[in-house]
Design a protein around this motif. Structure first.
Motif, PDB file in Angstrom:
ATOM      1  N   ILE A 294     -12.809  -5.777 -13.797  1.00 18.83           N
ATOM      2  CA  ILE A 294     -12.512  -7.112 -13.267  1.00 18.83           C
ATOM      3  C   ILE A 294     -11.695  -6.949 -11.992  1.00 18.83           C
ATOM      4  CG2 ILE A 294     -11.500  -9.355 -13.767  1.00 18.83           C
ATOM      5  CD1 ILE A 294     -11.751  -8.665 -16.743  1.00 18.83           C
ATOM      6  N   ILE A 295     -12.242  -7.420 -10.881  1.00 17.19           N
ATOM      7  CA  ILE A 295     -11.592  -7.237  -9.580  1.00 17.19           C
ATOM      8  C   ILE A 295     -10.521  -8.311  -9.409  1.00 17.19           C
ATOM      9  CG2 ILE A 295     -11.949  -7.166  -7.091  1.00 17.19           C
ATOM     10  CD1 ILE A 295     -14.832  -6.287  -7.671  1.00 17.19           C
ATOM     11  N   LEU A 296      -9.260  -7.883  -9.495  1.00 16.88           N
ATOM     12  CA  LEU A 296      -8.138  -8.808  -9.351  1.00 16.88           C
ATOM     13  C   LEU A 296      -7.825  -9.084  -7.885  1.00 16.88           C
ATOM     14  CD1 LEU A 296      -5.789  -7.252 -12.062  1.00 16.88           C
ATOM     15  CD2 LEU A 296      -7.406  -9.131 -12.334  1.00 16.88           C
ATOM     16  N   GLU A 297      -7.811  -8.014  -7.063  1.00 17.23           N
ATOM     17  CA  GLU A 297      -7.559  -8.129  -5.627  1.00 17.23           C
ATOM     18  C   GLU A 297      -8.403  -7.094  -4.917  1.00 17.23           C
ATOM     19  OE1 GLU A 297      -3.274  -9.162  -4.363  1.00 17.23           O
ATOM     20  OE2 GLU A 297      -3.019  -7.969  -6.183  1.00 17.23           O
ATOM     21  N   LYS A 298      -8.763  -7.403  -3.662  1.00 14.51           N
ATOM     22  CA  LYS A 298      -9.576  -6.472  -2.886  1.00 14.51           C
ATOM     23  C   LYS A 298      -9.210  -6.592  -1.418  1.00 14.51           C
ATOM     24  CE  LYS A 298     -14.365  -4.963  -2.258  1.00 14.51           C
ATOM     25  NZ  LYS A 298     -15.777  -5.219  -2.627  1.00 14.51           N
ATOM     26  N   ALA A 299      -8.956  -5.440  -0.778  1.00 14.73           N
ATOM     27  CA  ALA A 299      -8.639  -5.395   0.648  1.00 14.73           C
ATOM     28  C   ALA A 299      -9.595  -4.406   1.298  1.00 14.73           C
ATOM     29  CB  ALA A 299      -7.188  -4.985   0.874  1.00 14.73           C
ATOM     30  N   GLU A 300     -10.437  -4.881   2.196  1.00 21.10           N
ATOM     31  CA  GLU A 300     -11.462  -4.048   2.810  1.00 21.10           C
ATOM     32  C   GLU A 300     -11.015  -3.550   4.181  1.00 21.10           C
ATOM     33  OE1 GLU A 300     -15.114  -6.155   2.924  1.00 21.10           O
ATOM     34  OE2 GLU A 300     -15.372  -6.180   0.747  1.00 21.10           O
ATOM     35  N   ASN A 301     -11.238  -2.230   4.392  1.00 20.08           N
ATOM     36  CA  ASN A 301     -10.979  -1.588   5.689  1.00 20.08           C
ATOM     37  C   ASN A 301      -9.561  -1.863   6.205  1.00 20.08           C
ATOM     38  OD1 ASN A 301     -13.684  -0.643   5.721  1.00 20.08           O
ATOM     39  ND2 ASN A 301     -14.363  -2.603   6.574  1.00 20.08           N
ATOM     40  N   VAL A 302      -8.582  -1.534   5.377  1.00 23.59           N
ATOM     41  CA  VAL A 302      -7.180  -1.753   5.747  1.00 23.59           C
ATOM     42  C   VAL A 302      -6.470  -0.412   5.886  1.00 23.59           C
ATOM     43  CG1 VAL A 302      -7.059  -4.011   4.654  1.00 23.59           C
ATOM     44  CG2 VAL A 302      -6.524  -1.964   3.312  1.00 23.59           C
ATOM     45  N   LEU A 303      -5.340  -0.440   6.567  1.00 23.85           N
ATOM     46  CA  LEU A 303      -4.507   0.754   6.715  1.00 23.85           C
ATOM     47  C   LEU A 303      -3.830   1.044   5.379  1.00 23.85           C
ATOM     48  CD1 LEU A 303      -3.889   2.574   9.180  1.00 23.85           C
ATOM     49  CD2 LEU A 303      -1.707   1.394   9.368  1.00 23.85           C
ATOM     50  N   ASP A 334      11.040   0.668   7.441  1.00 20.40           N
ATOM     51  CA  ASP A 334      10.679  -0.272   6.373  1.00 20.40           C
ATOM     52  C   ASP A 334       9.203  -0.653   6.503  1.00 20.40           C
ATOM     53  OD1 ASP A 334      13.251  -0.265   5.386  1.00 20.40           O
ATOM     54  OD2 ASP A 334      13.883  -1.952   6.654  1.00 20.40           O
ATOM     55  N   VAL A 335       8.542  -0.820   5.378  1.00 19.96           N
ATOM     56  CA  VAL A 335       7.122  -1.181   5.375  1.00 19.96           C
ATOM     57  C   VAL A 335       6.903  -2.388   4.470  1.00 19.96           C
ATOM     58  CG1 VAL A 335       6.270   1.138   5.897  1.00 19.96           C
ATOM     59  CG2 VAL A 335       6.665   0.474   3.514  1.00 19.96           C
ATOM     60  N   VAL A 336       5.817  -3.099   4.747  1.00 20.68           N
ATOM     61  CA  VAL A 336       5.390  -4.218   3.907  1.00 20.68           C
ATOM     62  C   VAL A 336       4.106  -3.785   3.197  1.00 20.68           C
ATOM     63  CG1 VAL A 336       4.636  -6.618   3.836  1.00 20.68           C
ATOM     64  CG2 VAL A 336       6.417  -5.912   5.454  1.00 20.68           C
ATOM     65  N   LEU A 337       4.148  -3.775   1.860  1.00 21.29           N
ATOM     66  CA  LEU A 337       3.027  -3.284   1.077  1.00 21.29           C
ATOM     67  C   LEU A 337       2.087  -4.420   0.701  1.00 21.29           C
ATOM     68  CD1 LEU A 337       4.934  -0.871  -1.348  1.00 21.29           C
ATOM     69  CD2 LEU A 337       3.958  -0.370   0.902  1.00 21.29           C
ATOM     70  N   GLY A 338       0.820  -4.054   0.471  1.00 19.04           N
ATOM     71  CA  GLY A 338      -0.190  -5.028   0.060  1.00 19.04           C
ATOM     72  C   GLY A 338      -0.818  -4.625  -1.264  1.00 19.04           C
ATOM     73  N   VAL A 339      -2.133  -4.621  -1.301  1.00 18.31           N
ATOM     74  CA  VAL A 339      -2.872  -4.318  -2.526  1.00 18.31           C
ATOM     75  C   VAL A 339      -2.757  -2.835  -2.856  1.00 18.31           C
ATOM     76  CG1 VAL A 339      -5.132  -4.409  -3.651  1.00 18.31           C
ATOM     77  CG2 VAL A 339      -4.478  -6.192  -2.027  1.00 18.31           C
ATOM     78  N   TYR A 344      -3.629   4.600  -3.832  1.00 20.08           N
ATOM     79  CA  TYR A 344      -3.398   4.193  -2.454  1.00 20.08           C
ATOM     80  C   TYR A 344      -2.841   2.768  -2.430  1.00 20.08           C
ATOM     81  CZ  TYR A 344      -5.888   8.248  -0.608  1.00 20.08           C
ATOM     82  OH  TYR A 344      -6.273   9.531  -0.289  1.00 20.08           O
ATOM     83  N   VAL A 345      -2.042   2.490  -1.397  1.00 17.84           N
ATOM     84  CA  VAL A 345      -1.456   1.171  -1.243  1.00 17.84           C
ATOM     85  C   VAL A 345      -1.670   0.701   0.187  1.00 17.84           C
ATOM     86  CG1 VAL A 345       0.834   2.107  -0.709  1.00 17.84           C
ATOM     87  CG2 VAL A 345       0.615  -0.236  -1.554  1.00 17.84           C
ATOM     88  N   GLU A 346      -1.968  -0.578   0.335  1.00 19.10           N
ATOM     89  CA  GLU A 346      -2.180  -1.156   1.661  1.00 19.10           C
ATOM     90  C   GLU A 346      -0.853  -1.297   2.401  1.00 19.10           C
ATOM     91  OE1 GLU A 346      -3.638  -5.411   3.661  1.00 19.10           O
ATOM     92  OE2 GLU A 346      -3.563  -5.160   1.468  1.00 19.10           O
ATOM     93  N   ILE A 347      -0.851  -0.931   3.688  1.00 25.01           N
ATOM     94  CA  ILE A 347       0.319  -1.092   4.546  1.00 25.01           C
ATOM     95  C   ILE A 347       0.052  -2.233   5.509  1.00 25.01           C
ATOM     96  CG2 ILE A 347       1.799  -0.003   6.276  1.00 25.01           C
ATOM     97  CD1 ILE A 347       2.154   1.149   3.516  1.00 25.01           C
ATOM     98  N   LYS A 348       0.766  -3.337   5.336  1.00 21.62           N
ATOM     99  CA  LYS A 348       0.565  -4.498   6.191  1.00 21.62           C
ATOM    100  C   LYS A 348       1.317  -4.371   7.514  1.00 21.62           C
ATOM    101  CE  LYS A 348      -0.465  -7.851   2.556  1.00 21.62           C
ATOM    102  NZ  LYS A 348      -0.121  -9.162   1.956  1.00 21.62           N
TER     103      LYS A 348
END
Length: 371
Positions: A294-303, A334-339, A344-348
């Protein structure tokens, strides 16, 4: 005496002095810690939760008889495609001795009453023709005679139904030939020739002769743990993998989440249902085990960077990384994290694609690489 004590003290001081020199020499010989670095990557990160279950038809119809008896013939087998109205089986009715005897007595009683009313009608007709009785008396005799004939015919029909399961005029309602009520594929035929079956009525659900379903409308039915059910909601996309079908994923949409959980092996499980959207021409057998992501969140082609590179401030608990600004010189950012998918974790914000990030826990890196 004093001379010996002085010599001992001097020897002790010399040992301490030379020991300190050796320690400093050995310390200087140790290689400095060299930290390795990694760069961020462009990735598609998907956060999922897993549910296990089965692929089943959306609607499965159980064909049951409307009379009791013994299976005389079976015309279908599992895996066949049939249409509504096709013959499934034929039932031989076995009469109940008590009911048969009672019905025969009713026929005989109705026949005696009919003969009596026939005689009375003939007598009344003769009197009416001679003008002895009125028209009302003659009509009353005629009605009684007609009712006697109707009762006799009804008693005979009841006897026929007990003997054969049907009678003239009721072929569409009570028939020994069982037919399919829907179009689809036969999933199971749980009866054989010679098996006794029970009719479906208000007090008994009856014996299932066959189960039929439209295999073109398959759904996933599974269960999720109570710790995960709060993360999901209806209309979420799902990727389904079937163990018996290799290298293939099926897309689905979450349609139902049970409002009440059930206890299984000490844990609360909630049932979910999902409808498949890309069946193409793949044949999926009913009942196959499947896993649903079950896909809760999805971030495509992100850093993105590995979660192991992220550190957290002891006081503020905010995430940060150490970026190389010179040879083995690092700067805290400092970094802001995403999905996150757990690896791996998304870096916003906070890091560029060209930045080299310090592997701060590289002491355990070899063990992780071996794993």
């Amino acid at each position: 005496m004093k001379k010996g004590i002085t010599i001992t003290i001097l020897i002790f001081i010399a040992i301490v002095f030379f020991g300190a020199l050796y320690y400093l020499y050995a310390k200087n010989q140790e290689a400095p810690v060299v930290y390795e670095t990694e760069k961020s990557e462009t990735k598609t990160i998907v956060k999922t939760t897993i549910a296990t279950g089965n692929i089943v038809p959306d609607e499965e119809v159980l064909i049951k008889p409307n009379i009791s008896g013994i299976i005389e013939a079976v015309y279908i087998k599992a895996g066949e495609s049939i249409k509504a109205g096709d013959m499934i089986a034929k039932i031989k009715v076995v009469a109940n001795v008590s009911n048969l005897s009672s019905s025969q007595n009713q026929v005989q009683a109705a026949k005696i009453e009919l003969d009596n009313q026939q005689k009375l009608f003939a007598r009344q007709k003769t009197l009416f023709d001679k003008g002895v009785i009125s028209a009302n008396d003659f009509q009353a005799a005629e009605v009684a005679y007609s009712q006697a004939k109707q009762n006799y015919n009804a008693a005979r029909q009841g006897l026929d139904i007990i003997k054969t399961g049907t009678t003239s005029g009721l072929g569409n309602y009570a028939n020994t030939v069982i037919r399919s009520t829907v179009t689809g594929m036969v999933l199971d035929v749980p009866v054989k020739v010679g098996n006794q079956v029970i009719e479906s009525n208000n007090f008994n659900e009856g014996t299932t002769i066959a189960s039929v379903a439209d295999v073109g409308r398959m759904i996933f039915v599974g269960k999720v743990d109570e710790s995960e059910v709060g993360k999901i909601k209806e209309k979420l996309p799902i990727e389904i993998t079937v163990g018996a079908i290799e290298n293939k994923k099926f897309e689905a949409v979450l349609t139902d989440i049970a409002p009440k959980g059930k206890t299984e092996n000490g844990a609360i499980q909630f049932e979910i249902k999902a409808s498949l959207t890309n069946r193409d021409d793949t044949f999926i057998r009913a009942g196959l085990s499947a896993n649903a992501s079950i896909i809760l969140e999805k971030a495509e082609n992100v850093l993105a960077i590995k979660e192991a590179l992220v550190q957290f401030d002891e006081k503020t608990q905010k995430p940060f990384v150490e970026v190389e600004v010179g040879s083995q010189k690092f700067e805290k950012r400092d970094v802001v994290l995403g999905v996150s998918d757990g690896i791996y974790v998304e870096i916003k914000s906070g890091v560029k694609s060209s930045d080299k990030i310090k592997i701060w826990n590289q002491g355990s890196a070899p063990d992780e690489e071996k794993k």
